[in-house]
Motif scaffolding. Sequence first.
Motif, PDB file in Angstrom:
ATOM      1  N   GLY A  99      35.406  29.212  41.344  1.00  0.00           N
ATOM      2  CA  GLY A  99      36.679  29.413  40.537  1.00  0.00           C
ATOM      3  C   GLY A  99      37.118  28.566  39.791  1.00  0.00           C
ATOM      4  O   GLY A  99      37.829  28.128  39.295  1.00  0.00           O
ATOM      5  N   LEU A 100      36.935  27.465  41.215  1.00  0.00           N
ATOM      6  CA  LEU A 100      37.954  26.391  40.788  1.00  0.00           C
ATOM      7  C   LEU A 100      37.166  25.294  39.588  1.00  0.00           C
ATOM      8  O   LEU A 100      38.008  24.925  38.901  1.00  0.00           O
ATOM      9  N   PHE A 101      35.759  25.056  39.980  1.00  0.00           N
ATOM     10  CA  PHE A 101      35.847  24.753  39.290  1.00  0.00           C
ATOM     11  C   PHE A 101      35.463  25.101  37.530  1.00  0.00           C
ATOM     12  O   PHE A 101      35.767  24.290  36.379  1.00  0.00           O
ATOM     13  N   ILE A 102      35.417  25.996  38.050  1.00  0.00           N
ATOM     14  CA  ILE A 102      35.794  27.015  36.199  1.00  0.00           C
ATOM     15  C   ILE A 102      36.965  27.208  35.158  1.00  0.00           C
ATOM     16  O   ILE A 102      37.266  27.808  33.956  1.00  0.00           O
ATOM     17  N   PRO A 128      37.832  17.427  40.885  1.00  0.00           N
ATOM     18  CA  PRO A 128      39.318  16.966  41.671  1.00  0.00           C
ATOM     19  C   PRO A 128      39.929  18.174  42.714  1.00  0.00           C
ATOM     20  O   PRO A 128      39.763  17.595  43.675  1.00  0.00           O
ATOM     21  N   GLU A 129      39.817  19.140  42.313  1.00  0.00           N
ATOM     22  CA  GLU A 129      40.226  20.852  42.522  1.00  0.00           C
ATOM     23  C   GLU A 129      38.928  21.025  43.753  1.00  0.00           C
ATOM     24  O   GLU A 129      39.608  20.810  45.284  1.00  0.00           O
ATOM     25  N   VAL A 130      37.955  20.852  43.284  1.00  0.00           N
ATOM     26  CA  VAL A 130      36.528  21.208  44.616  1.00  0.00           C
ATOM     27  C   VAL A 130      36.445  20.053  45.654  1.00  0.00           C
ATOM     28  O   VAL A 130      36.578  20.380  46.471  1.00  0.00           O
ATOM     29  N   ALA A 131      36.646  19.071  44.644  1.00  0.00           N
ATOM     30  CA  ALA A 131      36.526  17.425  46.247  1.00  0.00           C
ATOM     31  C   ALA A 131      37.798  18.252  47.341  1.00  0.00           C
ATOM     32  O   ALA A 131      37.347  17.116  48.515  1.00  0.00           O
ATOM     33  N   ARG A 132      38.726  18.646  46.160  1.00  0.00           N
ATOM     34  CA  ARG A 132      39.958  18.585  47.328  1.00  0.00           C
ATOM     35  C   ARG A 132      39.145  19.552  48.519  1.00  0.00           C
ATOM     36  O   ARG A 132      39.980  19.785  49.811  1.00  0.00           O
ATOM     37  N   GLU A 133      38.651  20.418  48.216  1.00  0.00           N
ATOM     38  CA  GLU A 133      38.744  21.720  49.077  1.00  0.00           C
ATOM     39  C   GLU A 133      36.935  22.098  49.937  1.00  0.00           C
ATOM     40  O   GLU A 133      37.131  22.695  50.814  1.00  0.00           O
ATOM     41  N   LEU A 134      36.695  21.210  49.063  1.00  0.00           N
ATOM     42  CA  LEU A 134      35.448  21.388  50.049  1.00  0.00           C
ATOM     43  C   LEU A 134      35.156  21.157  50.988  1.00  0.00           C
ATOM     44  O   LEU A 134      34.351  22.330  51.288  1.00  0.00           O
ATOM     45  N   GLN A 135      35.537  19.814  51.671  1.00  0.00           N
ATOM     46  CA  GLN A 135      35.064  19.490  53.188  1.00  0.00           C
ATOM     47  C   GLN A 135      35.918  20.875  53.776  1.00  0.00           C
ATOM     48  O   GLN A 135      35.407  20.877  54.914  1.00  0.00           O
ATOM     49  N   GLY A 136      36.804  21.186  53.881  1.00  0.00           N
ATOM     50  CA  GLY A 136      37.689  22.598  54.911  1.00  0.00           C
ATOM     51  C   GLY A 136      36.957  23.109  54.653  1.00  0.00           C
ATOM     52  O   GLY A 136      36.793  24.137  55.083  1.00  0.00           O
ATOM     53  N   LEU A 137      36.697  24.053  53.550  1.00  0.00           N
ATOM     54  CA  LEU A 137      35.768  25.165  53.405  1.00  0.00           C
ATOM     55  C   LEU A 137      34.302  25.369  53.814  1.00  0.00           C
ATOM     56  O   LEU A 137      34.065  25.914  54.263  1.00  0.00           O
ATOM     57  N   ALA A 161      31.826  30.379  48.308  1.00  0.00           N
ATOM     58  CA  ALA A 161      30.854  30.010  47.397  1.00  0.00           C
ATOM     59  C   ALA A 161      31.611  30.556  46.216  1.00  0.00           C
ATOM     60  O   ALA A 161      32.082  29.618  45.188  1.00  0.00           O
ATOM     61  N   ARG A 162      32.316  31.274  45.476  1.00  0.00           N
ATOM     62  CA  ARG A 162      33.220  32.333  45.309  1.00  0.00           C
ATOM     63  C   ARG A 162      34.779  31.264  44.899  1.00  0.00           C
ATOM     64  O   ARG A 162      34.665  31.069  43.265  1.00  0.00           O
ATOM     65  N   ARG A 163      35.199  31.152  46.354  1.00  0.00           N
ATOM     66  CA  ARG A 163      36.653  30.267  45.451  1.00  0.00           C
ATOM     67  C   ARG A 163      36.255  28.651  44.510  1.00  0.00           C
ATOM     68  O   ARG A 163      37.106  28.349  43.751  1.00  0.00           O
ATOM     69  N   LEU A 164      35.274  28.198  45.138  1.00  0.00           N
ATOM     70  CA  LEU A 164      35.176  26.509  44.811  1.00  0.00           C
ATOM     71  C   LEU A 164      34.473  26.901  43.717  1.00  0.00           C
ATOM     72  O   LEU A 164      34.993  25.960  42.727  1.00  0.00           O
ATOM     73  N   ARG A 175      26.846  17.456  40.129  1.00  0.00           N
ATOM     74  CA  ARG A 175      27.493  16.474  40.671  1.00  0.00           C
ATOM     75  C   ARG A 175      28.416  16.215  39.736  1.00  0.00           C
ATOM     76  O   ARG A 175      29.230  15.947  40.144  1.00  0.00           O
ATOM     77  N   ARG A 176      29.377  17.361  38.666  1.00  0.00           N
ATOM     78  CA  ARG A 176      30.046  17.381  37.768  1.00  0.00           C
ATOM     79  C   ARG A 176      31.192  18.212  38.814  1.00  0.00           C
ATOM     80  O   ARG A 176      32.241  18.293  39.039  1.00  0.00           O
ATOM     81  N   PHE A 177      30.562  19.569  39.127  1.00  0.00           N
ATOM     82  CA  PHE A 177      30.619  20.072  40.490  1.00  0.00           C
ATOM     83  C   PHE A 177      32.033  19.684  41.218  1.00  0.00           C
ATOM     84  O   PHE A 177      33.081  19.714  41.660  1.00  0.00           O
ATOM     85  N   LYS A 178      30.484  18.959  42.285  1.00  0.00           N
ATOM     86  CA  LYS A 178      31.421  18.033  42.905  1.00  0.00           C
ATOM     87  C   LYS A 178      32.594  16.963  42.834  1.00  0.00           C
ATOM     88  O   LYS A 178      33.571  16.730  44.040  1.00  0.00           O
TER      89      LYS A 178
END
Length: 330
Positions: free
Chosen positions: A325-328, A296-305, A320-323, A290-293
């Motif tokens: 990385g954004l999360f942490i 903000p940074e993950v939410a911006r990139e998630l659909q595109g990736l 997955a590695r990109r996302l 839930r926190r991952f999704k």
Amino acid sequence: MTKPGVSDQAALAEKVTAGDRRALARAITLIESTKPEHAGEAEALLEALLPASGNSVRIGISGVPGVGKSTFIERFGLHLVEAGHQVAVLAVDPSSKVSGGSILGDKTRMEELSRHPRAFIRPSPTGGTLGGVARRTREAMLVCEAAGFDVVIVETVGVGQSETAVAEMVDIFLLLLLPGGGDELQGIKKGIVELADAVIVNKADGDMVPAADRAVAEYYGALGLLRAPNPDWRPPVLKCSALLDQGIGEVWETVVKHRQVMEASGARAAKRAAQAGAWMWAEISDGLMRRFKAQPEVARELQGLEREVRAGKTTPTAAARRLVGLFIGN
């Protein structure tokens, strides 16, 4: 300083443990809420109720389509309440976003039991996910236990993945089958049969009695070829007629015997402890997701990736590695 809402939940918990049915319904509604602002209140409520929970017999019940599961649960529940037990029935259906129908629908299926003062019937909405089944049903089970119900029945609608989720939160798992003989086991996933602590052949009445007798022998033989859930217990095969209220007492005797065997060997306590640990890790997993999704940074990139992965433009591992990385923040 007391957190906001904690005193309110303590008051609600007090009403629940006093057996107030309206408070029980409100408590379950709160823990089933998906609103973020209710999460803290639900947690405070469960913490307050936890010391009063854990004292019931937790029974999971499933069955093939047309087996008469609702009739069986009603007869079984009535047998128990008439013997002085307090019985809660939680109905689960992961295929629906609102469980196996409305509350009214569940009570219509078990009309006589729902009217009994020592019974409580409630569907467990899942949000369409098996994780929802496990989390909300477990929490509803704890609330019912705290309210004084000494038998909690978790009913699964249909035979599928939900059985595994339910079997992992109960003390004994009952599988209802028809008087069709051992060949019917071929139409059921082997894993589900292996979960069964007892098999019950329902509809053993009228012209079906001889078929039911043959089915009991065939099922027992077939189960002997499968791995039993616990080395101290070989799953028995019983027959009953929920319609005629025959054989129901023997089912309860089996539940009691199973509990005695499991308690004597220490398996019941070990199973409860393992279930609690698994629940904690499931909560960690759900919370992180839930926190991952929501980050903000993950939410911006998630659909595109995700689109790039689906289109074959990037590998799932790289995305997955990109996302992550954004999360942490790396």
